[in-house]
Design a protein around this motif. Sequence first.
Motif, PDB file in Angstrom:
ATOM      1  N   PRO A   1       0.800  -1.238   0.000  1.00 25.70           N
ATOM      2  CA  PRO A   1       0.000   0.000   0.000  1.00 25.70           C
ATOM      3  C   PRO A   1       0.825   1.275   0.000  1.00 25.70           C
ATOM      4  CG  PRO A   1      -1.008  -1.611   1.452  1.00 25.70           C
ATOM      5  CD  PRO A   1       0.295  -2.200   1.011  1.00 25.70           C
ATOM      6  N   GLU A   2       1.860   1.350   0.837  1.00 29.75           N
ATOM      7  CA  GLU A   2       2.639   2.586   0.917  1.00 29.75           C
ATOM      8  C   GLU A   2       3.389   2.855  -0.384  1.00 29.75           C
ATOM      9  OE1 GLU A   2       3.679   6.112   2.017  1.00 29.75           O
ATOM     10  OE2 GLU A   2       2.307   4.847   3.184  1.00 29.75           O
ATOM     11  N   ALA A   3       3.866   1.794  -1.015  1.00 31.99           N
ATOM     12  CA  ALA A   3       4.558   1.974  -2.295  1.00 31.99           C
ATOM     13  C   ALA A   3       3.591   2.475  -3.359  1.00 31.99           C
ATOM     14  CB  ALA A   3       5.195   0.658  -2.729  1.00 31.99           C
ATOM     15  N   PHE A   4       2.374   1.932  -3.355  1.00 31.28           N
ATOM     16  CA  PHE A   4       1.363   2.388  -4.305  1.00 31.28           C
ATOM     17  C   PHE A   4       1.018   3.852  -4.060  1.00 31.28           C
ATOM     18  CE2 PHE A   4      -3.174   3.158  -5.069  1.00 31.28           C
ATOM     19  CZ  PHE A   4      -3.241   2.934  -6.435  1.00 31.28           C
ATOM     20  N   LEU A   5       0.820   4.222  -2.803  1.00 28.26           N
ATOM     21  CA  LEU A   5       0.415   5.592  -2.487  1.00 28.26           C
ATOM     22  C   LEU A   5       1.542   6.591  -2.716  1.00 28.26           C
ATOM     23  CD1 LEU A   5      -1.756   4.908   0.671  1.00 28.26           C
ATOM     24  CD2 LEU A   5      -2.552   5.749  -1.540  1.00 28.26           C
ATOM     25  N   SER A   6       2.786   6.139  -2.654  1.00 27.17           N
ATOM     26  CA  SER A   6       3.886   7.048  -2.935  1.00 27.17           C
ATOM     27  C   SER A   6       3.884   7.498  -4.391  1.00 27.17           C
ATOM     28  CB  SER A   6       5.225   6.371  -2.601  1.00 27.17           C
ATOM     29  OG  SER A   6       5.513   5.320  -3.513  1.00 27.17           O
ATOM     30  N   VAL A   7       3.272   6.668  -5.257  1.00 26.02           N
ATOM     31  CA  VAL A   7       3.142   7.022  -6.675  1.00 26.02           C
ATOM     32  C   VAL A   7       1.848   7.780  -6.923  1.00 26.02           C
ATOM     33  CG1 VAL A   7       2.998   6.076  -9.024  1.00 26.02           C
ATOM     34  CG2 VAL A   7       4.506   5.001  -7.332  1.00 26.02           C
ATOM     35  N   HIS A   8       0.849   7.517  -6.097  1.00 25.94           N
ATOM     36  CA  HIS A   8      -0.474   8.125  -6.284  1.00 25.94           C
ATOM     37  C   HIS A   8      -0.844   8.944  -5.045  1.00 25.94           C
ATOM     38  CE1 HIS A   8      -1.318   5.920  -9.983  1.00 25.94           C
ATOM     39  NE2 HIS A   8      -0.758   4.875  -9.409  1.00 25.94           N
ATOM     40  N   GLU A   9      -0.094   9.983  -4.798  1.00 26.08           N
ATOM     41  CA  GLU A   9      -0.312  10.837  -3.629  1.00 26.08           C
ATOM     42  C   GLU A   9      -1.719  11.434  -3.621  1.00 26.08           C
ATOM     43  OE1 GLU A   9       1.508  11.451  -1.027  1.00 26.08           O
ATOM     44  OE2 GLU A   9       3.416  10.509  -1.584  1.00 26.08           O
ATOM     45  N   GLU A  10      -2.282  11.613  -4.813  1.00 24.10           N
ATOM     46  CA  GLU A  10      -3.612  12.228  -4.908  1.00 24.10           C
ATOM     47  C   GLU A  10      -4.715  11.362  -4.308  1.00 24.10           C
ATOM     48  OE1 GLU A  10      -3.399   9.593  -8.559  1.00 24.10           O
ATOM     49  OE2 GLU A  10      -2.006  10.777  -7.329  1.00 24.10           O
ATOM     50  N   LEU A  11      -4.395  10.087  -4.035  1.00 25.92           N
ATOM     51  CA  LEU A  11      -5.403   9.159  -3.516  1.00 25.92           C
ATOM     52  C   LEU A  11      -5.308   8.951  -2.008  1.00 25.92           C
ATOM     53  CD1 LEU A  11      -5.314   6.399  -6.296  1.00 25.92           C
ATOM     54  CD2 LEU A  11      -6.784   8.417  -6.143  1.00 25.92           C
ATOM     55  N   ARG A  12      -4.399   9.634  -1.355  1.00 22.72           N
ATOM     56  CA  ARG A  12      -4.163   9.360   0.067  1.00 22.72           C
ATOM     57  C   ARG A  12      -5.372   9.610   0.950  1.00 22.72           C
ATOM     58  NH1 ARG A  12       0.590   7.886   2.135  1.00 22.72           N
ATOM     59  NH2 ARG A  12       2.442   8.031   0.800  1.00 22.72           N
ATOM     60  N   GLU A  13      -6.251  10.485   0.557  1.00 24.03           N
ATOM     61  CA  GLU A  13      -7.406  10.797   1.406  1.00 24.03           C
ATOM     62  C   GLU A  13      -8.533   9.782   1.267  1.00 24.03           C
ATOM     63  OE1 GLU A  13      -7.184  13.186   3.689  1.00 24.03           O
ATOM     64  OE2 GLU A  13      -5.141  13.357   2.913  1.00 24.03           O
ATOM     65  N   TRP A  14      -8.411   8.859   0.323  1.00 25.16           N
ATOM     66  CA  TRP A  14      -9.447   7.852   0.140  1.00 25.16           C
ATOM     67  C   TRP A  14      -9.332   6.747   1.191  1.00 25.16           C
ATOM     68  CZ3 TRP A  14     -13.636   7.405  -2.979  1.00 25.16           C
ATOM     69  CH2 TRP A  14     -13.755   8.310  -4.037  1.00 25.16           C
ATOM     70  N   PRO A  15     -10.478   6.159   1.613  1.00 25.82           N
ATOM     71  CA  PRO A  15     -10.412   4.920   2.384  1.00 25.82           C
ATOM     72  C   PRO A  15      -9.930   3.784   1.471  1.00 25.82           C
ATOM     73  CG  PRO A  15     -12.577   5.974   2.577  1.00 25.82           C
ATOM     74  CD  PRO A  15     -11.846   6.654   1.466  1.00 25.82           C
TER      75      PRO A  15
END
Length: 246
Positions: free
Chosen positions: A187-201
């Motif tokens: 998950p953290e690796a995915f979110l590091s590429v898609h910072e715009e999605l961090r606020e999603w559940p």
Amino acid sequence: MQTLLADLHVHTVLSPCAEIEMIPPLIVKRGHDLGLDMIAITDHNAAGNVVAVERAAEGSGITVIAGMELQTREEVHLLCLFDTVDQVHAWQEVVFAHLPARKNEPKVFGVQLIVDETGDLLERNERLLLTSSDLSIDEAVEMVRGMGGIPIAAHVDRRAYSLLASLGFVPEGLDVAALEISRRSVPEAFLSVHEELREWPFITSSDAHRLSEMSASMRFCLQKPSVREIELALRHRKGRRAEMLA
């Protein structure tokens, strides 16, 4: 509050891409071995084996969430989760009305089996299930909500059959309860590429097509196992909590 382990994306032999071992008693046994408290049955564009898994789970302590993995016209996969068999069967009627009138080709796609709680064959579903409905993602989300379910965008990290693969983004205002990350992603690796999605559940789940793929991938703190409680937990509201497990 109860602490419950869950796998919210499990296929049965009704999905032509699932292994023949994905029958109700073996799914329940595997869930029990993993310590699962909730399992969502989410076959492709169909819900014909939900009742069988519910019956197989009686007395096991495992709650079966009635679900489906819908393929929209954009080729986006959407988990559709409901509290009752009646709800998911009503949704199945809607989906069947929006699928192309084509027969399955077992030699190409695999067999589509409806079974009883012991795993014995009841019938073969002859409709082509591995295909897109003509429902848009917006229409599908609105309809699932209207029928009392919660929609979750499936495996958004995958390069096919996901919101990011098909659309390139998560549409603003899309009323999904969460975004799912598949078991193969960190998950953290995915979110590091898609910072715009961090606020999603987010959830992570197995998308199991064989028993060995099932996993205790989510921990929920809920009053009771239900889709409304799951959504509250995903949004960390009213004391409910949800946690992705490694």
